[in-house]
Design a protein around this motif. Structure first.
Motif: not given
Length: 151
Positions: A103, A106-109, A112
């Motif tokens: 996650t 993929s979301e550049k978070n 996370d």
């Protein structure tokens, strides 16, 4: 009261950036971690199945366990079930790392990513404690056997 100056370090203002190679390695690592977690879940389930199966049929298991230490067969069943629960924790930690890392990438978070590394830290901490405990128990068992044989 004077205000204390906080210790500042060169790394306090350091921002870490992941290049494409690092992201690729982390993606691949998260895939392998997912596989490892699935193996851990299957292993834990197998231990639980063996524990429940032997608990249900412990009368038949008496002949198998007679050659071992003279504990009732249900003790072994309970030990299998306890080990299945204990072995579930590293599988959960690795699974959480895998999903959080996927996650995060993929979301550049960043949150996370931090949570993923936190789960990885818990996994390694669990491994160190488990290995240390196993080695200490083995050493104590060897010493106990040596003492009994010398007595």
């Amino acid at each position: 009261m004077p205000i204390r100056k906080q210790n500042t370090n060169v790394f306090d203002n350091f921002e870490l950036r992941l290049n494409e190679s690092s992201k690729k390695f982390l993606r691949e690592t998260s895939k392998w971690a997912f596989v490892l977690s699935m193996i851990g879940f299957v292993f834990s389930g197998f231990l639980l199945f063996v524990g429940i199966f032997s608990l249900i049929f412990f009368n038949e298991a008496t002949t198998v366990f007679e050659s071992l230490i003279e504990f009732p067969p249900y003790v072994y069943s309970i030990l299998y079930m306890v080990f299945s629960v204990i072995s579930l924790f590293p599988a959960i930690y690795v699974y959480s790392f895998s999903r959080r890392m996927k996650t995060a990438l993929s979301e550049k978070n960043t949150e996370d990513l931090t949570a993923a590394f936190s789960k990885l830290k818990l996994y390694y901490k669990f491994l160190v404690i488990a290995i240390t405990t196993t080695v200490l128990i083995a050493i104590l068992a060897i010493l106990f056997i040596v003492l009994i044989n010398n007595a």
